[in-house]
Design a protein around this motif. Structure first.
Motif, PDB file in Angstrom:
ATOM      1  N   PRO A 399      11.948  15.097  -7.533  1.00 41.09           N
ATOM      2  CA  PRO A 399      12.196  14.252  -8.703  1.00 41.09           C
ATOM      3  C   PRO A 399      11.701  14.920  -9.982  1.00 41.09           C
ATOM      4  O   PRO A 399      10.940  15.896  -9.936  1.00 41.09           O
ATOM      5  N   LYS A 400      12.131  14.382 -11.116  1.00 45.40           N
ATOM      6  CA  LYS A 400      11.734  14.980 -12.396  1.00 45.40           C
ATOM      7  C   LYS A 400      10.244  14.846 -12.641  1.00 45.40           C
ATOM      8  O   LYS A 400       9.642  15.674 -13.325  1.00 45.40           O
ATOM      9  N   LEU A 401       9.645  13.799 -12.111  1.00 37.52           N
ATOM     10  CA  LEU A 401       8.202  13.603 -12.257  1.00 37.52           C
ATOM     11  C   LEU A 401       7.555  13.527 -10.874  1.00 37.52           C
ATOM     12  O   LEU A 401       8.120  12.944  -9.949  1.00 37.52           O
ATOM     13  N   GLU A 402       6.382  14.105 -10.758  1.00 35.00           N
ATOM     14  CA  GLU A 402       5.584  14.069  -9.530  1.00 35.00           C
ATOM     15  C   GLU A 402       4.319  13.291  -9.882  1.00 35.00           C
ATOM     16  O   GLU A 402       3.423  13.805 -10.550  1.00 35.00           O
ATOM     17  N   LEU A 403       4.256  12.033  -9.449  1.00 32.67           N
ATOM     18  CA  LEU A 403       3.241  11.121  -9.971  1.00 32.67           C
ATOM     19  C   LEU A 403       2.312  10.588  -8.876  1.00 32.67           C
ATOM     20  O   LEU A 403       2.723  10.377  -7.737  1.00 32.67           O
ATOM     21  N   LEU A 404       1.063  10.371  -9.278  1.00 35.76           N
ATOM     22  CA  LEU A 404       0.117   9.586  -8.491  1.00 35.76           C
ATOM     23  C   LEU A 404       0.032   8.219  -9.148  1.00 35.76           C
ATOM     24  O   LEU A 404      -0.360   8.112 -10.316  1.00 35.76           O
ATOM     25  N   ARG A 405       0.419   7.176  -8.415  1.00 34.86           N
ATOM     26  CA  ARG A 405       0.378   5.818  -8.961  1.00 34.86           C
ATOM     27  C   ARG A 405      -0.925   5.139  -8.590  1.00 34.86           C
ATOM     28  O   ARG A 405      -1.315   5.118  -7.420  1.00 34.86           O
ATOM     29  N   LEU A 406      -1.570   4.572  -9.595  1.00 40.95           N
ATOM     30  CA  LEU A 406      -2.772   3.767  -9.403  1.00 40.95           C
ATOM     31  C   LEU A 406      -2.396   2.325  -9.725  1.00 40.95           C
ATOM     32  O   LEU A 406      -2.452   1.879 -10.873  1.00 40.95           O
ATOM     33  N   ALA A 407      -1.964   1.589  -8.709  1.00 41.22           N
ATOM     34  CA  ALA A 407      -1.467   0.223  -8.895  1.00 41.22           C
ATOM     35  C   ALA A 407      -2.647  -0.751  -8.863  1.00 41.22           C
ATOM     36  O   ALA A 407      -3.413  -0.779  -7.899  1.00 41.22           O
ATOM     37  N   ILE A 408      -2.766  -1.559  -9.887  1.00 35.97           N
ATOM     38  CA  ILE A 408      -3.918  -2.446 -10.042  1.00 35.97           C
ATOM     39  C   ILE A 408      -3.589  -3.834  -9.497  1.00 35.97           C
ATOM     40  O   ILE A 408      -2.719  -4.531 -10.043  1.00 35.97           O
ATOM     41  N   PRO A 409      -4.241  -4.272  -8.422  1.00 39.39           N
ATOM     42  CA  PRO A 409      -4.026  -5.646  -7.932  1.00 39.39           C
ATOM     43  C   PRO A 409      -4.399  -6.677  -9.001  1.00 39.39           C
ATOM     44  O   PRO A 409      -5.309  -6.453  -9.812  1.00 39.39           O
ATOM     45  N   ARG A 410      -3.723  -7.795  -8.995  1.00 41.07           N
ATOM     46  CA  ARG A 410      -3.904  -8.815 -10.031  1.00 41.07           C
ATOM     47  C   ARG A 410      -5.182  -9.624  -9.800  1.00 41.07           C
ATOM     48  O   ARG A 410      -5.407 -10.126  -8.713  1.00 41.07           O
ATOM     49  N   LYS A 411      -5.998  -9.719 -10.846  1.00 42.47           N
ATOM     50  CA  LYS A 411      -7.207 -10.552 -10.847  1.00 42.47           C
ATOM     51  C   LYS A 411      -8.142 -10.214  -9.683  1.00 42.47           C
ATOM     52  O   LYS A 411      -8.746 -11.099  -9.079  1.00 42.47           O
ATOM     53  N   THR A 412      -8.262  -8.931  -9.364  1.00 38.58           N
ATOM     54  CA  THR A 412      -9.009  -8.509  -8.170  1.00 38.58           C
ATOM     55  C   THR A 412     -10.222  -7.649  -8.506  1.00 38.58           C
ATOM     56  O   THR A 412     -11.307  -7.872  -7.973  1.00 38.58           O
ATOM     57  N   TYR A 413     -10.042  -6.654  -9.365  1.00 38.15           N
ATOM     58  CA  TYR A 413     -11.121  -5.718  -9.693  1.00 38.15           C
ATOM     59  C   TYR A 413     -11.634  -5.949 -11.107  1.00 38.15           C
ATOM     60  O   TYR A 413     -10.915  -6.472 -11.974  1.00 38.15           O
TER      61      TYR A 413
END
Length: 474
Positions: A399-413
């Motif tokens: 793909p055009k971008l090679e990404l590490l996703r840091l997905a933030i859970p809602r109202k958790t941290y």
């Protein structure tokens, strides 16, 4: 002095998490085949693998859990959900499913056939998987600005209408079942689609007689960005924006585990009664009766309440501000991230972060493993592993971008967790030039391989040779 902004909620319950050692984590990740999906949850300190079904529910949602109507047919909990889908989202027909990919399976079983093409904006993994499983093709028409992490375009999820028209011109109308607009666009970095673009896509699609559908997993976050970034909508409520947004489509699939604010559930909503009846047959086959669709009544009630809450500005501001806070901390540390910061996650540019790791050795997955070993943080690769192999050549798709996703859970941290994540990444960034090799595949499934792939540390010499041989075949 102006009062500082604070989160519009208070915490009622906490959950202990185990603080592991680096030695433990290095052992665990090797045993897991360098696949973060294979780790059990007690081995993870901060879990950013996904924001799907991992958030905290409100007290009112838990109340719905307690009063759920578990009738097989005609549940009162379903009627609550149907009313919300009609009044808040603007669609008359609702088919609940056990999660979003199930909603895709039901709709695509009716509309997608072998040889068809489905244009859209960077289809996500399960969406593309369902399309390619049916021997059809997903065509990415996302604007070029989406693939430049430094471009500050406010709506990087937009569809390029010129690219879309080229698809419409180059394929028979009967081979294009619909155009799919993903809101927000996950694969391009959690980036929103503007209302102006949605209108333009609708107008062009009407011209060619092609229906428009939405992948609506993060529809409320998309509506928030429209309110914040489009002048014409700054005085509109989130609910007004949501209703207008969906008015330009024939329906949507939704993983309700995101902006439905629940731990399980999906939804297919439609405008046409005949299509609803046809999809309903597949829903009954794959999911369950029309009024429960693979979910307990209590889950339907919690989803109805969650859709009401997620379309409130106060909640969305708290949600997106926390994601933006982490993104800005990483930018302060000089870490390359997709900008502007997206709605549900921060996306780190792995190719810039790890310049010595070849693409053939899965740089984003390598970075994800380094982050886990450093601090027990589990992110997810949005790169070559997820892009999978070309179904015809069986070669890796880069793909055009090679990404590490840091997905933030809602109202958790907490915000302290955000600081912890940022410092962990900075520590790796400071020693990035020492990381010179990545990973290679030991075993993979023929489709959606990133969920179950087994990897090992790369033998760089053999990988280069294999890459050369593959290039000779192209």
């Amino acid at each position: 002095m102006e009062l500082p902004w604070v989160e519009p909620y208070k915490i009622k319950m906490t959950e202990d998490i185990y603080i592991s050692t680096r030695e433990e984590r290095e052992k665990w990740i090797e045993e897991a085949g360098f696949n973060l999906f294979n780790l059990t949850s007690e081995k993870v300190f901060v879990d950013l693998l996904t924001d799907s079904g991992t958030g905290a529910m409100s007290d009112k949602q838990w109340a719905e859990i307690m009063i759920g109507d578990e009738s097989y047919a005609g549940s009162q909990s379903f009627l609550k959900l149907k009313k919300v889908v009609n009044e808040v989202l603007g669609l008359p027909y609702a088919l609940p499913t056990h999660q979003g990919r199930a909603a895709e399976n039901v709709l695509f079983s009716v509309l997608v056939k072998e040889g068809f093409v489905v244009p859209g904006n960077s289809h996500f993994d399960t969406t593309k998987g369902h399309i390619e499983f049916r021997k059809a093709h997903a065509v990415d028409c996302t604007i070029d600005e989406a693939f430049d992490i430094h471009d500050l375009h406010p709506f990087k999820g937009n569809i390029d209408v010129n690219k879309l028209e080229e698809v419409y011109k180059s394929h028979p109308k009967e081979n294009i079942p619909f155009c799919l607009i993903t809101v927000t666009c996950n694969t391009s970095g959690g980036q929103p689609v503007s209302m102006e673009n949605i209108k333009a896509v609708k107008a062009l699609s009407d011209k060619y007689g092609i229906p428009v559908y939405f992948d609506a997993a993060r529809f409320a976050e998309n509506a928030y960005f429209i309110k914040e970034r489009e002048d014409a909508y700054k005085d509109k409520s989130i609910k007004e924006i949501v209703k207008e947004m969906f008015s330009y489509g024939e329906g949507f699939t939704m993983s309700a585990k995101k902006d439905g604010l629940v731990n399980i559930g999906g939804l297919l909503a439609l405008r046409d009664e005949n299509l609803y009846r046809t999809c309903g047959n597949f829903g009954i086959i794959y999911e369950g009766y029309l009024t429960y669709g693979g979910l307990a009544g209590r889950d339907l009630g919690a989803l109805a309440q969650g859709l009401m809450e997620s379309t409130e500005h106060t909640y969305l501001k708290a949600r997106i501000n926390q994601v933006e806070y982490l993104g800005n901390k990483l930018i302060e540390f000089g870490i390359p991230v997709q900008k502007p910061i997206g709605g549900h996650a921060v996306f780190v540019d792995a190719l810039s972060f790890l310049p010595n790791v070849p693409r053939e050795e899965y740089a984003a997955q390598t970075l994800a493993i380094e982050l886990y070993k450093e601090a027990g943080i589990r992110g997810v690769e949005i790169g070559t592993l997820l892009a999978d192999r070309d179904p015809e050549t069986r070669l890796d798709r880069f793909p055009k971008l090679e990404l590490l996703r840091l997905a933030i859970p809602r109202k958790t941290y907490s915000y302290n967790h955000m600081d912890y994540i940022a410092v962990a990444l900075k520590n790796i960034y400071d020693r990035r030039n020492e990381i010179k090799s990545g990973l290679e595949i030991v075993w993979e499934s023929p489709i959606l391989r990133h969920f179950t792939v087994e990897l090992k540390k790369s033998n760089s010499v053999s990988n280069v040779l294999n890459s050369s041989r593959m290039n000779d075949k192209i």
